[in-house]
Design an enzyme around this catalytic site. Structure first.
Site, PDB file in Angstrom:
ATOM      1  N   ALA A  39       0.864  -1.180   0.000  1.00 46.34           N
ATOM      2  CA  ALA A  39       0.000   0.000   0.000  1.00 46.34           C
ATOM      3  C   ALA A  39       0.905   1.235   0.000  1.00 46.34           C
ATOM      4  O   ALA A  39       2.063   1.174   0.429  1.00 46.34           O
ATOM      5  CB  ALA A  39      -0.892  -0.033   1.233  1.00 46.34           C
ATOM      6  N   GLY A  98       0.558  -4.955   1.017  1.00 46.24           N
ATOM      7  CA  GLY A  98      -0.690  -5.028   0.252  1.00 46.24           C
ATOM      8  C   GLY A  98      -0.519  -5.728  -1.086  1.00 46.24           C
ATOM      9  O   GLY A  98      -1.491  -6.262  -1.636  1.00 46.24           O
ATOM     10  N   GLU A 134      -0.780  -9.285  -0.290  1.00 48.07           N
ATOM     11  CA  GLU A 134      -2.186  -9.533   0.064  1.00 48.07           C
ATOM     12  C   GLU A 134      -3.063  -9.607  -1.186  1.00 48.07           C
ATOM     13  O   GLU A 134      -3.990 -10.415  -1.258  1.00 48.07           O
ATOM     14  CB  GLU A 134      -2.670  -8.443   1.029  1.00 48.07           C
ATOM     15  N   GLU A 137       4.662  -5.062   7.234  1.00 49.47           N
ATOM     16  CA  GLU A 137       3.892  -3.982   7.877  1.00 49.47           C
ATOM     17  C   GLU A 137       4.367  -3.665   9.289  1.00 49.47           C
ATOM     18  O   GLU A 137       4.344  -2.496   9.702  1.00 49.47           O
ATOM     19  CB  GLU A 137       2.405  -4.332   7.907  1.00 49.47           C
TER      20      GLU A 137
END
Ligand code: CO8
Length: 260
Positions: free
Chosen positions: A66, A111, A114, A134
């Protein structure tokens, strides 16, 4: 749709979705997440599309996570729409009634990993790198990493990767069951396209139902999962595709499935 951030291309029966922010290693900002969901929904709704590939532009990264620059000033409330956009994009891959392959060249981090986990398969190159870093940023995975990774590789291996934030190579990713197929970078897309060409010859309703029952049924107690399978199996006998598939077998010809 923001064509410049997420591009869509039809390759035979497959939609190729490319995340296109190579200078930021294809980091997922809110606009990318929204465009990604739109692209997946379009592919899902188009009966001529029989499979989807998601990849990242530039070759250095699938997605390096992200967008940290976009998240840095969030608080508990302002982070919610971003988290929801990620949730929706990942769910769109999971709920898409066609097989979705993550074609990972380079980094799939945070992300990005993910997103790959929400796809049905991960095809990677020998040089790909995976991780959930993260915790290094003071947060947990937020787009499904704690849940989908633990379900795929087991709770302790997921804890190991998430607690340590360490980056693993393709060899280890194969060993733990994260990566499904390893191919050289110049053959990554053609291998994924070839796989989906093969699946496109199968009954599309049957493939869609198999995906749904595997995804939803394996989270249920076995008996309920088996009931779900039985219902899906019987339901397909009301389809023209079942008649076509079985008649084609009996008359020794190739089936012509209509997805009905
Ligand atoms: N976000 C924003 N920009 C990024 C990101 C990212 N995740 N990753 C890379 N970039 C940018 C860099 O800032 C750099 O930009 P610039 O050229 O303007 O300085 C450019 O991409 C190239 O990156 P590097 O110069 O760092 O390239 P290196 O080859 O030196 O390193 C790495 C590559 C190792 C991939 C490194 O860039 C890196 O560590 N990136 C961050 C990886 C990361 O921590 N990802 C997880 C992010 S958090 C997350 O994904 C949480 C998801 C759930 C969110 C829920 C929200 C509510």
């Amino acid at each position: 749709m923001s064509q410049e951030l997420v591009s869509l291309e039809k390759r035979g029966p497959t939609t190729l979705i490319t995340i296109n922010r190579p200078k930021a290693l294809n980091a997922l900002n809110q606009n990318v997440l929204v465009a990604l969901k739109e692209a997946l929904d379009l592919a899902d709704a188009d009966p001529s599309v029989r499979g989807v590939i998601i990849t990242g532009a530039g070759g250095r990264a699938f997605v390096a996570g992200a967008d940290i620059a976009e998240m840095v000033d969030f608080d508990g409330v302002s982070s919610e729409p971003f988290a929801q956009a990620g949730f929706d994009a990942m769910r769109a891959a999971e709920l898409c009634r066609k097989p979705v392959i993550a074609a990972v060249s380079g980094f799939a981090l945070g992300g990005g990993m993910e997103l790959a986990l929400a796809c049905d398969f991960i095809f990677a190159t020998p040089e790909s790198k995976f991780g959930q870093p993260e915790v290094k940023l003071g947060v947990t995975p937020g787009f499904g990493g704690t849940q989908r990774l633990a379900r795929l590789v087991g709770r302790n291996k997921a804890k190991d990767l998430i607690f340590s934030g360490r980056i693993i190579d393709t060899e280890e990713a194969v060993k733990i069951g994260l990566v499904d197929r390893v191919v050289h970078a110049d053959e990554l897309l053609s291998t994924a396209l070839g796989y989906l060409d093969d699946v496109a010859r199968m009954g599309p309703m049957a493939v869609a139902e198999a995906k749904r029952v595997i995804n939803d049924g394996t989270d249920l107690p076995l008996k309920e999962g088996l009931e779900m399978e039985k219902e899906a199996f019987c339901g397909l006998f009301d389809s023209a595709d079942q008649k076509e598939g079985m008649q084609a077998f009996l008359t020794k010809r190739a089936p012509d499935f209509k997805g009905k």
